[in-house]
Design a protein around this motif. Structure first.
Motif, PDB file in Angstrom:
ATOM      1  N   PRO A  62       0.796  -1.233   0.000  1.00  7.92           N
ATOM      2  CA  PRO A  62       0.000   0.000   0.000  1.00  7.92           C
ATOM      3  C   PRO A  62       0.825   1.279   0.000  1.00  7.92           C
ATOM      4  N   LEU A  63       2.103   1.216   0.388  1.00 12.88           N
ATOM      5  CA  LEU A  63       2.914   2.431   0.485  1.00 12.88           C
ATOM      6  C   LEU A  63       3.466   2.825  -0.877  1.00 12.88           C
ATOM      7  N   GLY A  64       3.358   4.126  -1.197  1.00 13.65           N
ATOM      8  CA  GLY A  64       3.873   4.625  -2.451  1.00 13.65           C
ATOM      9  C   GLY A  64       5.389   4.716  -2.443  1.00 13.65           C
ATOM     10  N   GLN A  65       5.964   4.792  -3.625  1.00 10.81           N
ATOM     11  CA  GLN A  65       7.410   4.929  -3.761  1.00 10.81           C
ATOM     12  C   GLN A  65       7.792   6.043  -4.733  1.00 10.81           C
ATOM     13  N   GLY A  66       6.833   6.610  -5.458  1.00 17.72           N
ATOM     14  CA  GLY A  66       7.132   7.557  -6.506  1.00 17.72           C
ATOM     15  C   GLY A  66       7.166   9.001  -6.050  1.00 17.72           C
ATOM     16  N   VAL A  67       7.516   9.858  -7.016  1.00 19.44           N
ATOM     17  CA  VAL A  67       7.567  11.311  -6.818  1.00 19.44           C
ATOM     18  C   VAL A  67       6.699  11.955  -7.889  1.00 19.44           C
TER      19      VAL A  67
END
Length: 845
Positions: free
Chosen positions: A752-757
């Protein structure tokens, strides 16, 4: 449901062999709790006898708990009758309720698991996306969960589909359906709700199929006297008497029902059909297919039969299905008006005497709460405020009766991810119209396909079509022959700059984000700090009251959601939109793009169900105020509010007053309408209002972000963003155009955790610049929280922000923040008059 032409949803039924097992257990005198309906609600759950193993002392203690909980529910209007409520509370106390809840949760999860883009539901929706069909979804009981998941999946896939929906005795909760209405009401065509009147529901039993052995039915009728929906509401959900959409009692005045759901199903004649006679049961509602089809059909349906061909059911359409009397004749709608909820609104009662009474409820507030609780109009109560469900007439009466209490409408507050994209509603192609497939290929600057890019294409008349690029980077639009598309907005979720094009091209290349170099910070944080070496935020607590926070570069100390008067700290506090995560990243991202105070402790308070569309949804003023008070109680030094409304809220102002008195800085976004009017709560004297500025050269000239530039930009390139609201209340301008920060993963993805910018625009992005800078300054000063520290902090911020703008003459006019004496920010509670609410108008930030 197996009727050709209907999409049938649900789980397995109990077979003859399972009935034989149950009958054998009855013969052995086992104690049973059996959950089942003829219409695939729940599979059988057999609970063996375990109670004799419990110590007598424990039994007495547990019995007292059961009696107390039963009495409390009956007094509060949350009971299901003495017999049923006693059984429900006993099952809960003795642990059987946990098993039932686990089974019910598994069934909900099965619906969610089926609703994946690569799964059967995704394949079905892909077939329906050609615009030639308007599908009718029929969900009986637990099947309503599948219906909701299908609608939400269509939204995630960005498909141009409108659904007609028939919910037959749905087991979905009010909160679940309210979230769906908040997010996706524009995707709904005609909607029908079919169910049993409450008298029939109470006479129904858990097992009612005609082939169920009589001993089992008799045993269960003695054990539990009501229907399976009553059982689900009383035992299987986390809270006893959880409002279910399929229960008539929860569409009448009820302390926990959701006003949005009540109003939605009451606002249209014929939208709701309640059987009030005959031998109808929960399971038999979908057994008479001729009657069912006649009730659920709506104007111009195009449904998908089992062989995949289109089928016209106009011959069985009814415009206004009606409630049936015991003899099967139509009942006049006027006969049903008594007791129906048609004009309920949410109101907030503010305990104005809270501070004057030394932190205790005033007598007027206490009396109002007691009266509305007896009348089942109280939804939630705290020490400082209460949430009520009232008609306008009831609200007027209470204002007269309790003049010492402030009673106001619960005001929705809004946010906007990109103020540079016009508001739009998904276009639905009329049935039978000739279509043309138009495609656009989206790649990066190395000609590599980009999947998952949202593309919004407008016609010259303002009609919008949307599509999501596939694995080959292709976005496909099925539009009427001869349609011209333009302008076109290309909106990557992360990694690239968005673009606006005058017309739909065959292909387009996106520019990758200009990620930071040496300092690790985005241009916006570096620019505002002007090279000053500040503390990293260690030991400082910052609350983000928003859509949630979820990214692996963010250290969230505590997360909590505040929705519809309820709150919890479950994983549902994860970001449902991406907005809150981006805001939090500007403040405290630890890597990728560093925030102002990367070591600050984040407190995530989610007050949004999802990004609202149109007039549906929004964050409740009651919930926002509760989130502010929670943050203050947790010792937060700074609270960020990147949200707004054009209407003031007394309950939010009370919370901000209390925050300022404790020394907590409350920062709010001025709004994204480009108007000389600052939104609330930024307009309040107890908050710091922040507008947005941009700097040329920090984004590609061809990108969407260039749309924030005013007609004339000074040679130095710094400007107030064209969308930024301005006025004398704006204290600071901060970067709010093409701000790089964390982007959450799409809702429902794993992990569920995002990694992008992502690069985002808005005063929502400008406010956390000040919140983050304040956190760094608080860390530097290392002083305990107090009103005196808050005044000193504002002086520091004034000095820094004045120095930041000084080299850029011409960034003036009505938007230039004029420093306000810090002493004027914190005002005494007892001397501040409550503000009257101005005429309502939706605001965004």
């Amino acid at each position: 449901m197996t009727e050709p032409g209907l999409v049938a949803l649900g789980g397995p039924a109990i077979d003859d062999e399972e009935y034989a097992v149950l009958a054998a257990l009855i013969a052995q005198d086992s104690e049973l709790a059996v959950l089942h309906t003829d219409s695939e609600v729940l599979t059988a759950l057999v609970v063996p006898t375990v109670w004799p193993a419990v110590w007598w002392a424990g039994l007495v203690t547990q019995a007292i708990k059961v009696a107390g909980a039963t009495l409390k529910r009956l007094r509060s209007g949350r009971g299901h009758g003495l017999h049923a409520t006693l059984v429900e509370e006993a099952l809960r106390v003795f642990g059987v309720g946990d098993l039932c809840a686990a089974t019910w949760t598994i069934m909900k999860n099965e619906a969610a698991d089926a609703a994946q883009e690569e799964g059967p539901y995704g394949q079905l929706l892909t077939r329906l996306n050609d615009g030639a069909a308007r599908p009718l979804l029929v969900g009986h009981s637990a099947g309503s969960e599948h219906v909701i998941e299908l609608i939400e999946l269509a939204a995630r896939m960005e498909l141009n589909i409108t659904f007609d929906v028939a919910l037959i005795a749905p087991a979905s909760t009010h909160d679940r359906v309210a979230r769906m209405l908040n997010r996706h009401a524009e995707r709904l065509g005609e909607v029908r709700l079919l169910g049993l009147d409450d008298a029939l529901e109470q006479r129904d039993t858990l097992l009612h199929a005609p082939d169920v052995p009589e001993p089992i039915r008799a045993a269960l009728g003695w054990l539990y006297p009501h229907s399976v929906l009553y059982f689900v509401s009383g035992v299987c959900e986390a809270e006893a008497d959880t409002p279910l959409v399929g229960l008539r009692r929860h569409h009448l005045p009820h302390p926990a029902s959701h006003p949005l759901v009540q109003g939605y199903f009451a606002q249209s004649t014929g939208r709701t059909v309640w059987h009030n006679g005959g031998d109808w049961t929960h399971g038999s509602l979908d057994s008479d297919h001729n009657w069912l089809i006649a009730q659920v059909q709506v104007p111009n349906p195009a449904v998908l039969p089992t062989n995949g061909e289109q089928m016209d059911l106009a011959q069985v359409q009814v415009q206004n299905p009606a409630v049936l009397t015991p003899d099967g004749e139509q009942m006049d709608r006027a006969q049903l008006d008594d007791g129906m909820v048609a004009a309920k609104k949410r109101y907030v009662a503010v305990n104005r005497d809270f501070a004057l009474m030394g932190g205790l409820p005033g007598p007027g507030f206490t009396d109002l709460v007691a009266q509305t609780s007896r009348e089942n109009r109280l939804m939630h109560v705290g020490q400082q405020a209460a949430l009520l469900s009232l008609t306008e007439a009831e609200a007027s009466e209470l204002r007269t009766q309790f003049s010492s209490v402030d009673l106001e409408e619960d005001i929705p507050h809004f946010l906007s991810r990109s103020p540079l994209v016009p508001k739009f509603k998904v276009q639905n192609v009329p049935y039978g119209q000739a279509l043309n497939a138009v495609m656009l290929t989206v790649t990066d600057n190395q000609s590599i396909a980009i999947a998952g890019v949202k593309v919004v294409a407008f016609t010259p008349g303002g009609t919008a079509f949307t599509s999501l690029t596939d694995a080959q980077g292709v976005a496909t639009f099925n539009v009427p022959v001869g349609t011209t598309l333009g302008p076109v907005y290309i909106l990557p979720r992360s990694g690239f700059y968005a673009q606006k094009l005058p017309a739909l091209p065959v292909a387009v290349q996106l520019q990758p984000l200009n990620l930071p170099g040496g300092s690790g910070r985005d241009w916006s944080t570096d620019w505002i700090r002007s090279g000053v070496n500040l503390c990293d935020g260690s030991g400082v607590k910052v609350a983000v009251v928003d859509t949630g926070v979820s990214h692996n570069a963010l250290n969230v100390t505590q997360a909590r959601w505040f929705l519809n008067g309820k709150s919890d700290s479950e994983s549902s506090a994860l970001d449902v939109d991406g907005h809150g995560t981006h805001v939090a990243g500007v403040i405290a991202a630890m890597n990728q793009v560093l925030g102002h105070a990367p070591q600050a402790e984040l407190y995530a308070a989610r007050v949004f169900d999802a990004l609202p569309g149109g007039q549906a949804g929004g964050a409740s003023s009651y919930d926002i105020a509760r989130a502010i008070r929670w943050a203050v109680s947790q010792g937060c030094d700074v609270i960020n509010l990147s949200l707004g409304s054009s209407q003031s809220s007394n309950v939010i102002q009370e919370a901000c007053v209390e925050a300022a008195a404790m020394g907590t800085l409350v920062v709010a976004a001025s709004g994204n309408d480009g108007l000389p009017v600052v939104n609330y709560p930024a307009k309040l004297p107890e908050t710091v209002a922040v507008g947005a500025l941009g700097v040329r050269g920090t984004y590609p000239a061809s990108s969407l972000h260039a749309g924030a530039e005013p007609p004339v930009v000074q040679a130095h390139g710094v400007y107030r963003a064209s969308f930024s609201n301005y006025g004398p209340e704006v204290r600071y301008l901060a970067p709010g155009v093409a701000v790089l920060s964390c982007m959450a993963a799409p809702l429902g993805t794993n992990p569920p955790l995002g990694q992008g910018v992502a690069a985002m625009d808005g005063t929502s992005m400008a406010a956390p610049q000040i919140s983050g800078l304040a956190a760094a300054l608080i860390c530097q000063g290392n002083q305990p929280r107090s009103a005196a520290r808050l005044r000193a902090l504002l002086v520091q911020l004034d000095q820094i922000m004045s120095a930041v703008l000084k080299p850029y003459p011409g960034v003036t006019g009505p938007a230039l923040p004029v420093p306000v004496p810090a002493a004027n920010v914190v005002k005494a509670h007892s001397t501040r008059p409550m503000k009257a609410n101005p005429p309502r108008k939706d605001g965004k930030s």
